[in-house]
Design a protein around this motif. Structure first.
Motif, PDB file in Angstrom:
ATOM      1  N   LYS A  93     -63.735 -57.123 -13.163  1.00 23.27           N
ATOM      2  CA  LYS A  93     -65.019 -57.782 -12.903  1.00 23.27           C
ATOM      3  C   LYS A  93     -65.380 -58.768 -14.006  1.00 23.27           C
ATOM      4  CE  LYS A  93     -66.620 -53.671 -10.592  1.00 23.27           C
ATOM      5  NZ  LYS A  93     -65.536 -52.902 -11.286  1.00 23.27           N
ATOM      6  N   PHE A 135     -69.388 -64.504  -9.087  1.00 24.22           N
ATOM      7  CA  PHE A 135     -70.703 -63.955  -8.747  1.00 24.22           C
ATOM      8  C   PHE A 135     -71.806 -65.014  -8.769  1.00 24.22           C
ATOM      9  CE2 PHE A 135     -68.143 -60.507 -10.524  1.00 24.22           C
ATOM     10  CZ  PHE A 135     -68.202 -59.610  -9.472  1.00 24.22           C
ATOM     11  N   ALA A 183     -77.153 -60.603  -4.688  1.00 21.51           N
ATOM     12  CA  ALA A 183     -77.310 -59.243  -5.216  1.00 21.51           C
ATOM     13  C   ALA A 183     -75.994 -58.503  -4.997  1.00 21.51           C
ATOM     14  CB  ALA A 183     -78.447 -58.501  -4.522  1.00 21.51           C
ATOM     15  N   ALA A 184     -75.709 -57.551  -5.885  1.00 19.82           N
ATOM     16  CA  ALA A 184     -74.443 -56.807  -5.781  1.00 19.82           C
ATOM     17  C   ALA A 184     -74.707 -55.316  -5.951  1.00 19.82           C
ATOM     18  CB  ALA A 184     -73.446 -57.295  -6.829  1.00 19.82           C
ATOM     19  N   PHE A 185     -73.972 -54.523  -5.180  1.00 11.94           N
ATOM     20  CA  PHE A 185     -74.160 -53.066  -5.175  1.00 11.94           C
ATOM     21  C   PHE A 185     -72.809 -52.384  -5.343  1.00 11.94           C
ATOM     22  CE2 PHE A 185     -77.641 -54.817  -2.732  1.00 11.94           C
ATOM     23  CZ  PHE A 185     -78.735 -54.058  -3.117  1.00 11.94           C
ATOM     24  N   THR A 193     -74.732 -53.126 -19.741  1.00 11.63           N
ATOM     25  CA  THR A 193     -75.375 -53.082 -18.424  1.00 11.63           C
ATOM     26  C   THR A 193     -76.848 -53.417 -18.555  1.00 11.63           C
ATOM     27  OG1 THR A 193     -73.845 -51.428 -17.558  1.00 11.63           O
ATOM     28  CG2 THR A 193     -75.986 -51.581 -16.477  1.00 11.63           C
ATOM     29  N   VAL A 222     -68.807 -53.375 -14.947  1.00  6.56           N
ATOM     30  CA  VAL A 222     -69.977 -53.686 -14.120  1.00  6.56           C
ATOM     31  C   VAL A 222     -71.056 -54.357 -14.988  1.00  6.56           C
ATOM     32  CG1 VAL A 222     -71.806 -52.730 -12.646  1.00  6.56           C
ATOM     33  CG2 VAL A 222     -69.502 -51.776 -12.528  1.00  6.56           C
ATOM     34  N   VAL A 273     -71.281 -57.977 -14.608  1.00  2.73           N
ATOM     35  CA  VAL A 273     -71.846 -58.415 -13.318  1.00  2.73           C
ATOM     36  C   VAL A 273     -73.375 -58.388 -13.375  1.00  2.73           C
ATOM     37  CG1 VAL A 273     -71.882 -58.048 -10.823  1.00  2.73           C
ATOM     38  CG2 VAL A 273     -69.815 -57.486 -12.126  1.00  2.73           C
ATOM     39  N   THR A 274     -73.945 -57.405 -14.087  1.00  5.78           N
ATOM     40  CA  THR A 274     -75.413 -57.264 -14.114  1.00  5.78           C
ATOM     41  C   THR A 274     -76.105 -58.447 -14.792  1.00  5.78           C
ATOM     42  OG1 THR A 274     -75.477 -55.997 -16.186  1.00  5.78           O
ATOM     43  CG2 THR A 274     -75.286 -54.723 -14.146  1.00  5.78           C
ATOM     44  N   THR A 282     -75.894 -61.486 -11.622  1.00  4.12           N
ATOM     45  CA  THR A 282     -76.677 -61.363 -10.384  1.00  4.12           C
ATOM     46  C   THR A 282     -77.357 -59.998 -10.425  1.00  4.12           C
ATOM     47  OG1 THR A 282     -76.505 -61.511  -7.955  1.00  4.12           O
ATOM     48  CG2 THR A 282     -74.747 -60.321  -9.065  1.00  4.12           C
ATOM     49  N   CYS A 286     -77.835 -56.423  -9.888  1.00  9.54           N
ATOM     50  CA  CYS A 286     -76.738 -55.521  -9.533  1.00  9.54           C
ATOM     51  C   CYS A 286     -77.073 -54.110  -9.994  1.00  9.54           C
ATOM     52  CB  CYS A 286     -75.463 -56.013 -10.235  1.00  9.54           C
ATOM     53  SG  CYS A 286     -74.058 -54.877 -10.131  1.00  9.54           S
ATOM     54  N   GLN A 308     -75.268 -50.031 -10.182  1.00 15.27           N
ATOM     55  CA  GLN A 308     -74.193 -49.076  -9.905  1.00 15.27           C
ATOM     56  C   GLN A 308     -74.820 -47.688  -9.839  1.00 15.27           C
ATOM     57  OE1 GLN A 308     -69.777 -48.568 -10.984  1.00 15.27           O
ATOM     58  NE2 GLN A 308     -70.796 -48.075 -12.899  1.00 15.27           N
TER      59      GLN A 308
END
Ligand SMILES: [Zn+2]
Length: 394
Positions: free
Chosen positions: A137, A146, A151-153, A285, A319, A322-323, A326, A328, A330
């Motif tokens: 990622k 991204f 939004a990402a989940f 994160t 992850v 990624v936060t 966008t 996101c 986890q």
């Protein structure tokens, strides 16, 4: 349609995907693959997604086992992140086979539950390889994958249901000193001792910890210290893990100081020094309150326990990166009593309890994503929060 009506429709749709979840969990369990070698998993997952009407692209961000599967092309772009790499010797002892199953069930469930004229949205399943090794990622974030995602989940299996938690930033560095060889007994004055520079730098970097924020980890080893005691070492190398709660602090304060010390130690004896990051920057994160609230509400809607989690220490996950790209989240979902990274956990991933839990996690993510489509103001709040957090970094 009310939230309840939409929710019921979505829950029914995801329950009907039980055979898909079982198939993914079991086939990946039986064919575990290490990071960047997940060829079987990618062909399995993309095959299912294509058969369900998703358009699939592979080799995303230069990684042969990263993929992007998309349904529709309108409205907000909502992504579900799949992991599928396994561990050496113990296979799916981290349960990434279930993470793939969650992402598929959520994405396919939403696509099937809401026709495109009813819910203006683009549903994506992103295949993110090599979480356990290089952090796929991070590579995808750096490649801009991204940047157009709204939004990402993602959901990680384990012992407890959770809204995820914190993780630290990490940017390990290798420091290599160069000197000059000479006979250590005969003419040492003609040599430049790279090991001496390395030892001084090691000591000074460890002492520097007293002058940094508490949330810094600087642990190092010397990986090369010479070839024979009767030769003045012309090469010495140290590796340091460099971690902090804040990637901003890590990059702007900690790493410049580390470099400065090493350069000083080298200069003091006429050696030279080179730096290399042997792993990329994993960002910490960022916890997104809007997504946490949505997930909490949907765990409750599904009648799930959500125990208070102890706050974690210096763990690291890809992850995190990624936060910062966008909104996101986890989440964690309870499917085992075994510890993470164990053979027992791997064996548990194909039991009925794990399949139930995987469907439950897919529902939490899909219900939360659905709210973003029907309440655009929530999505805006989530994005505003991220923008503010980026401005406030320290
Ligand atoms: Zn994992």
């Amino acid at each position: 349609m009310t939230f309840e009506e939409r929710g019921e429709r979505l829950v029914r749709e995801i329950d009907s995907l039980r055979p898909v979840v079982e198939d993914v969990a079991k086939s990946l369990y039986e064919n575990p693959e290490l990071g960047l070698q997940e060829v079987f998993a990618v062909s399995k997952l993309t095959g299912i997604l294509e058969s369900k009407g998703f358009h699939v692209e592979t080799e995303i961000a230069g990684m042969p086992t990263a993929f992007k599967a998309q349904a529709w092309n309108q409205g907000p772009r909502i992504a579900f992140l799949a992991e599928y790499d396994a561990l050496p010797e113990i296979g799916h002892g981290c349960g990434h086979n279930l993470m793939a199953a969650v992402a598929l069930a959520a994405g396919i469930g939403l696509k099937n539950a809401f026709p495109p004229e009813e819910a203006r949205a683009t549903w994506l399943v992103l295949g993110t390889p090599a979480e356990e090794t290089i952090g796929g990622k991070v590579v995808m974030a750096e490649a801009g994958v991204f940047s157009d995602i709204d939004a990402a989940f993602i959901a990680h299996p384990g012992q407890l249901n959770s809204l995820g938690g914190s993780s630290w930033a990490s940017h390990p560095i290798e420091i290599a000193f160069r000197g000059r060889t000479a006979h250590a007994g005969g003419n040492p004055q003609e040599g430049i001792n790279a090991l001496d520079a390395c030892v001084s730098a090691y000591t000074a970097i460890r002492m520097m910890k007293n002058h940094l924020r508490d949330d810094v980890r600087l642990a190092g080893i010397i990986t090369h210290g010479g070839d024979a005691p009767n030769i003045v070492p012309d090469r010495a190398v140290a590796r340091f893990t460099v971690r902090s709660k804040s990637s901003h602090y890590l990059e702007e304060v900690v790493l410049p100081k580390v470099r400065q010390i090493a350069e000083g130690a080298a200069a003091a004896i006429g050696a030279t020094v080179e730096f290399r990051h042997y792993e990329p920057l994993f960002k910490e994160t960022l916890e997104h309150p809007v997504l946490r609230e949505l997930a909490r509400k949907n765990f409750e809607y599904l009648g799930q326990e959500l125990p208070e989690m102890p706050r974690g220490g210096g763990g690291v996950t890809d992850v995190g990166s990624v936060t910062w790209e966008t909104p996101c989240i986890q989440i964690g979902f309870s499917m085992t009593d075994a510890r993470g990274h164990s053979r027992e956990m791997a064996a548990d991933t194909i039991k009925p309890r794990a399949i139930d839990a995987t469907l439950m996690a897919a529902k939490v993510l899909a219900l939360s994503a659905m709210e973003f489509i029907y309440k655009p103001e929530l999505l805006k709040q989530a994005k505003d929060y991220l923008e503010q957090a980026r401005r406030d970094q320290n």
